[in-house]
Design a protein around this motif. Structure first.
Motif, PDB file in Angstrom:
ATOM      1  N   GLU A  87       0.835  -1.214   0.000  1.00 28.80           N
ATOM      2  CA  GLU A  87       0.000   0.000   0.000  1.00 28.80           C
ATOM      3  C   GLU A  87       0.862   1.253   0.000  1.00 28.80           C
ATOM      4  OE1 GLU A  87      -2.806   2.106   3.342  1.00 28.80           O
ATOM      5  OE2 GLU A  87      -3.087  -0.049   3.044  1.00 28.80           O
ATOM      6  N   GLN A  88       1.910   1.269   0.825  1.00 21.40           N
ATOM      7  CA  GLN A  88       2.798   2.434   0.890  1.00 21.40           C
ATOM      8  C   GLN A  88       3.630   2.583  -0.373  1.00 21.40           C
ATOM      9  OE1 GLN A  88       2.868   4.879   2.946  1.00 21.40           O
ATOM     10  NE2 GLN A  88       1.423   4.053   4.435  1.00 21.40           N
ATOM     11  N   ILE A  89       4.091   1.460  -0.917  1.00 20.56           N
ATOM     12  CA  ILE A  89       4.873   1.502  -2.161  1.00 20.56           C
ATOM     13  C   ILE A  89       4.026   2.053  -3.302  1.00 20.56           C
ATOM     14  CG2 ILE A  89       5.952   0.044  -3.935  1.00 20.56           C
ATOM     15  CD1 ILE A  89       6.955  -1.724  -1.567  1.00 20.56           C
ATOM     16  N   ASP A  90       2.782   1.632  -3.373  1.00 18.33           N
ATOM     17  CA  ASP A  90       1.867   2.117  -4.415  1.00 18.33           C
ATOM     18  C   ASP A  90       1.628   3.618  -4.301  1.00 18.33           C
ATOM     19  OD1 ASP A  90       1.603  -0.406  -5.490  1.00 18.33           O
ATOM     20  OD2 ASP A  90      -0.278  -0.869  -4.458  1.00 18.33           O
ATOM     21  N   LYS A  91       1.636   4.130  -3.075  1.00 20.61           N
ATOM     22  CA  LYS A  91       1.366   5.558  -2.846  1.00 20.61           C
ATOM     23  C   LYS A  91       2.525   6.453  -3.279  1.00 20.61           C
ATOM     24  CE  LYS A  91      -1.840   5.273   1.088  1.00 20.61           C
ATOM     25  NZ  LYS A  91      -1.975   5.564   2.545  1.00 20.61           N
ATOM     26  N   VAL A  92       3.738   5.909  -3.263  1.00 23.30           N
ATOM     27  CA  VAL A  92       4.915   6.737  -3.557  1.00 23.30           C
ATOM     28  C   VAL A  92       4.878   7.228  -4.996  1.00 23.30           C
ATOM     29  CG1 VAL A  92       7.428   6.768  -3.778  1.00 23.30           C
ATOM     30  CG2 VAL A  92       6.372   5.604  -1.835  1.00 23.30           C
ATOM     31  N   ASN A  93       4.849   8.544  -5.115  1.00 19.00           N
ATOM     32  CA  ASN A  93       4.878   9.207  -6.422  1.00 19.00           C
ATOM     33  C   ASN A  93       6.012  10.212  -6.378  1.00 19.00           C
ATOM     34  OD1 ASN A  93       4.513  10.840  -8.679  1.00 19.00           O
ATOM     35  ND2 ASN A  93       2.273  10.684  -8.622  1.00 19.00           N
ATOM     36  N   LEU A  94       7.102   9.892  -7.045  1.00 18.19           N
ATOM     37  CA  LEU A  94       8.308  10.712  -6.946  1.00 18.19           C
ATOM     38  C   LEU A  94       8.158  12.096  -7.564  1.00 18.19           C
ATOM     39  CD1 LEU A  94      10.929   7.917  -7.665  1.00 18.19           C
ATOM     40  CD2 LEU A  94      10.224   8.818  -5.454  1.00 18.19           C
ATOM     41  N   LYS A  95       7.035  12.345  -8.249  1.00 17.85           N
ATOM     42  CA  LYS A  95       6.799  13.674  -8.831  1.00 17.85           C
ATOM     43  C   LYS A  95       6.112  14.601  -7.840  1.00 17.85           C
ATOM     44  CE  LYS A  95       4.636  11.955 -12.425  1.00 17.85           C
ATOM     45  NZ  LYS A  95       3.857  11.939 -13.687  1.00 17.85           N
ATOM     46  N   LYS A  96       5.532  14.030  -6.776  1.00 15.45           N
ATOM     47  CA  LYS A  96       4.796  14.847  -5.812  1.00 15.45           C
ATOM     48  C   LYS A  96       5.742  15.526  -4.822  1.00 15.45           C
ATOM     49  CE  LYS A  96       0.272  12.607  -5.846  1.00 15.45           C
ATOM     50  NZ  LYS A  96      -0.782  11.984  -5.013  1.00 15.45           N
ATOM     51  N   LYS A  97       5.371  16.747  -4.437  1.00 13.68           N
ATOM     52  CA  LYS A  97       6.199  17.530  -3.519  1.00 13.68           C
ATOM     53  C   LYS A  97       6.444  16.800  -2.202  1.00 13.68           C
ATOM     54  CE  LYS A  97       5.153  22.209  -5.189  1.00 13.68           C
ATOM     55  NZ  LYS A  97       4.560  23.526  -4.831  1.00 13.68           N
ATOM     56  N   LYS A  98       5.435  16.072  -1.732  1.00  8.15           N
ATOM     57  CA  LYS A  98       5.560  15.361  -0.459  1.00  8.15           C
ATOM     58  C   LYS A  98       6.772  14.433  -0.461  1.00  8.15           C
ATOM     59  CE  LYS A  98       3.373  11.758   2.330  1.00  8.15           C
ATOM     60  NZ  LYS A  98       2.202  10.901   2.567  1.00  8.15           N
ATOM     61  N   TYR A  99       6.938  13.681  -1.532  1.00  8.10           N
ATOM     62  CA  TYR A  99       8.016  12.699  -1.580  1.00  8.10           C
ATOM     63  C   TYR A  99       9.357  13.339  -1.884  1.00  8.10           C
ATOM     64  CZ  TYR A  99       4.188   9.468  -1.145  1.00  8.10           C
ATOM     65  OH  TYR A  99       3.089   8.815  -0.662  1.00  8.10           O
ATOM     66  N   LEU A 100       9.343  14.424  -2.655  1.00  2.65           N
ATOM     67  CA  LEU A 100      10.583  15.171  -2.872  1.00  2.65           C
ATOM     68  C   LEU A 100      11.089  15.752  -1.555  1.00  2.65           C
ATOM     69  CD1 LEU A 100       9.759  17.046  -6.201  1.00  2.65           C
ATOM     70  CD2 LEU A 100      11.492  15.276  -5.894  1.00  2.65           C
ATOM     71  N   LYS A 101      10.149  16.203  -0.725  1.00  2.41           N
ATOM     72  CA  LYS A 101      10.510  16.773   0.570  1.00  2.41           C
ATOM     73  C   LYS A 101      11.066  15.706   1.504  1.00  2.41           C
ATOM     74  CE  LYS A 101       8.845  20.141   3.907  1.00  2.41           C
ATOM     75  NZ  LYS A 101       7.704  20.986   4.346  1.00  2.41           N
ATOM     76  N   ILE A 102      10.477  14.516   1.474  1.00  8.89           N
ATOM     77  CA  ILE A 102      10.977  13.417   2.304  1.00  8.89           C
ATOM     78  C   ILE A 102      12.409  13.069   1.908  1.00  8.89           C
ATOM     79  CG2 ILE A 102      10.736  10.933   2.771  1.00  8.89           C
ATOM     80  CD1 ILE A 102       7.695  11.330   2.735  1.00  8.89           C
ATOM     81  N   LYS A 103      12.677  13.051   0.606  1.00  5.63           N
ATOM     82  CA  LYS A 103      14.028  12.748   0.125  1.00  5.63           C
ATOM     83  C   LYS A 103      15.024  13.812   0.573  1.00  5.63           C
ATOM     84  CE  LYS A 103      14.437  11.281  -4.151  1.00  5.63           C
ATOM     85  NZ  LYS A 103      14.264  11.124  -5.615  1.00  5.63           N
ATOM     86  N   LYS A 104      14.643  15.075   0.461  1.00  4.74           N
ATOM     87  CA  LYS A 104      15.538  16.158   0.880  1.00  4.74           C
ATOM     88  C   LYS A 104      15.781  16.119   2.382  1.00  4.74           C
ATOM     89  CE  LYS A 104      14.664  19.343  -2.940  1.00  4.74           C
ATOM     90  NZ  LYS A 104      14.164  20.659  -3.371  1.00  4.74           N
ATOM     91  N   ASN A 105      14.734  15.811   3.143  1.00  3.93           N
ATOM     92  CA  ASN A 105      14.883  15.720   4.597  1.00  3.93           C
ATOM     93  C   ASN A 105      15.767  14.535   4.991  1.00  3.93           C
ATOM     94  OD1 ASN A 105      13.355  17.987   5.174  1.00  3.93           O
ATOM     95  ND2 ASN A 105      11.449  16.851   5.347  1.00  3.93           N
ATOM     96  N   ALA A 106      15.728  13.486   4.183  1.00  2.00           N
ATOM     97  CA  ALA A 106      16.601  12.341   4.439  1.00  2.00           C
ATOM     98  C   ALA A 106      18.063  12.769   4.327  1.00  2.00           C
ATOM     99  CB  ALA A 106      16.298  11.217   3.447  1.00  2.00           C
ATOM    100  N   ILE A 107      18.382  13.512   3.280  1.00  2.00           N
ATOM    101  CA  ILE A 107      19.757  13.991   3.091  1.00  2.00           C
ATOM    102  C   ILE A 107      20.165  14.931   4.222  1.00  2.00           C
ATOM    103  CG2 ILE A 107      21.259  15.394   1.629  1.00  2.00           C
ATOM    104  CD1 ILE A 107      19.722  14.320  -0.773  1.00  2.00           C
ATOM    105  N   LEU A 108      19.286  15.859   4.575  1.00  2.00           N
ATOM    106  CA  LEU A 108      19.598  16.797   5.661  1.00  2.00           C
ATOM    107  C   LEU A 108      19.822  16.061   6.977  1.00  2.00           C
ATOM    108  CD1 LEU A 108      17.076  19.670   4.806  1.00  2.00           C
ATOM    109  CD2 LEU A 108      19.573  19.685   4.518  1.00  2.00           C
TER     110      LEU A 108
END
Length: 370
Positions: A330-351
């Motif tokens: 369910e979570q994998i299906d929700k991941v859309n790398l074009k959406k701001k939410k997931y871009l923000k999660i990726k940036k926060n991971a790096i930070l």
């Protein structure tokens, strides 16, 4: 400062503790100290240590004793003594170790040292851990500093072994993987979903295999384990599931960046090298920091100790009902790398990863040590 790191790890080898130790040695060198690693003369692969671990600086390593396949029985006591004897003969300003036997003899000899704790002391021997408890040895003046990898472990050790001093640091593991802060938005037909690390059942490998069977829309990759361990699960390889033996850390740093989602599907138990024990309440997985540094979407089991670093929907996605395979899908299906939410999660991971570098960890270990 002339530092000796004393360990019983096999260098180089595929174990996580060998990677952690060598990266810490490199970090001490990078911040300007004279570091030597003293280890047993164990049979190991013939890889260049510098290349295998992708080191920027060459580490001075002394291997003591006759060549052995592994340490067992009386060797588990005699070899640490030989390692300590070598260190004392060379002379040093400070000793750092993760080995309980070495710490015990340093206490007996009243030699100052830093002791890193990554698990219950029983891992170093039941009888010796009992002696530490009986005589309150963790409160010894010979221990300049205790280093715990998590808050949970510190509280556990404090209660079980009557530790009452304040000479400690809580320092999770770290990473030197760095990703770009500006991401290119991908339009993907399939997501590349990766797992890197031990392939014991407790690490969720059966779940990944099942996921690949019910999720044919994405591609799954498992990197980890020895060739003999991989043989046991290679029968599950399919068009959308590829399984590889463990690769060098240098290769991990390249391949991990090709993934879109990285998995940490822990179960209610997490065994260590040799597939024994249980570190689920204490662990600070190095893969977690490498995943963060890679700047990918991390989907992980929602384990209390991991929440010391991972924050749901901030730098990762945490699954409460983590034994339920359909919650992962369910979570994998929700991941859309074009959406701001997931871009923000990726940036926060790096930070987040920038707070946990090996150099910063080395600095903090030596803080206030003269």
């Amino acid at each position: 400062m002339k530092i000796h790191y004393l360990a019983t790890a096999n260098i180089p080898s595929r174990t996580a503790n060998s990677l952690q130790i060598i990266k810490m040695c490199e970090a001490f060198s990078l911040i300007g100290h004279n570091i030597s690693l003293i280890v047993p003369n164990l049979i190991c692969n013939n890889n260049s240590i510098k290349n295998y671990y992708d080191l920027r600086k060459k580490i001075k390593i002394y291997k003591v004793g006759v060549k052995k396949k592994y340490l067992s029985g009386i060797d588990s006591i005699l070899t640490p003594i030989m390692i300590l004897k070598k260190s004392l003969s060379l002379g040093n300003d400070i000793i750092i170790t993760r080995n309980l036997v070495i710490s015990f003899f340093l206490i007996i000899l009243k030699k100052k040292h830093i002791f890193e704790i990554h698990d219950d002391l029983m891992v170093g021997g039941k009888k010796l851990s009992y002696i530490f408890k009986l005589f309150n040895l963790l409160n010894s003046k010979s221990i300049l500093k205790l280093v715990f990898i998590t808050h949970e472990l510190k509280e556990y050790i404090k209660k079980k072994y009557n530790y009452s001093n304040n000479n400690f640091e809580i320092l999770p593991d770290a990473t030197d993987i760095k990703s770009e802060k500006n991401f290119k938005i991908k339009i993907l037909e399939k997501k590349k979903i990766g797992y890197f690390g031990s392939i014991y059942n407790s690490r969720g490998i059966p779940l990944i295999i099942k996921l690949s069977k019910i999720d044919k829309n994405n591609d799954y990759f498992i990197y980890g384990g020895s060739k003999s361990e991989v043989k046991k699960i290679i029968i599950h390889e399919s068009e959308n599931l590829k399984i590889y033996p463990q690769i060098s850390f240098k290769k991990v740093k390249k391949i991990i960046k090709k993934m879109d989602i990285l998995l940490m599907p822990y179960t209610n138990k997490a065994t260590i090298s040799g597939d024994y024990g249980n570190i689920i309440n204490f662990m600070s997985p190095m893969k977690m920091f490498d995943y963060l540094g890679a700047g990918k979407i991390i989907i992980s089991s929602n384990i209390k100790v991991l929440r010391e670093v991972l924050i749901d929907n901030f730098n990762s996605i945490l699954i409460k009902d983590f034994l339920n395979i359909y919650k992962w899908k369910e979570q994998i299906d929700k991941v859309n790398l074009k959406k701001k939410k997931y871009l923000k999660i990726k940036k926060n991971a790096i930070l987040t990863s920038l707070k946990f570098t090996w150099k910063k960890r080395a600095d903090k270990i030596l803080k206030e040590i003269k």
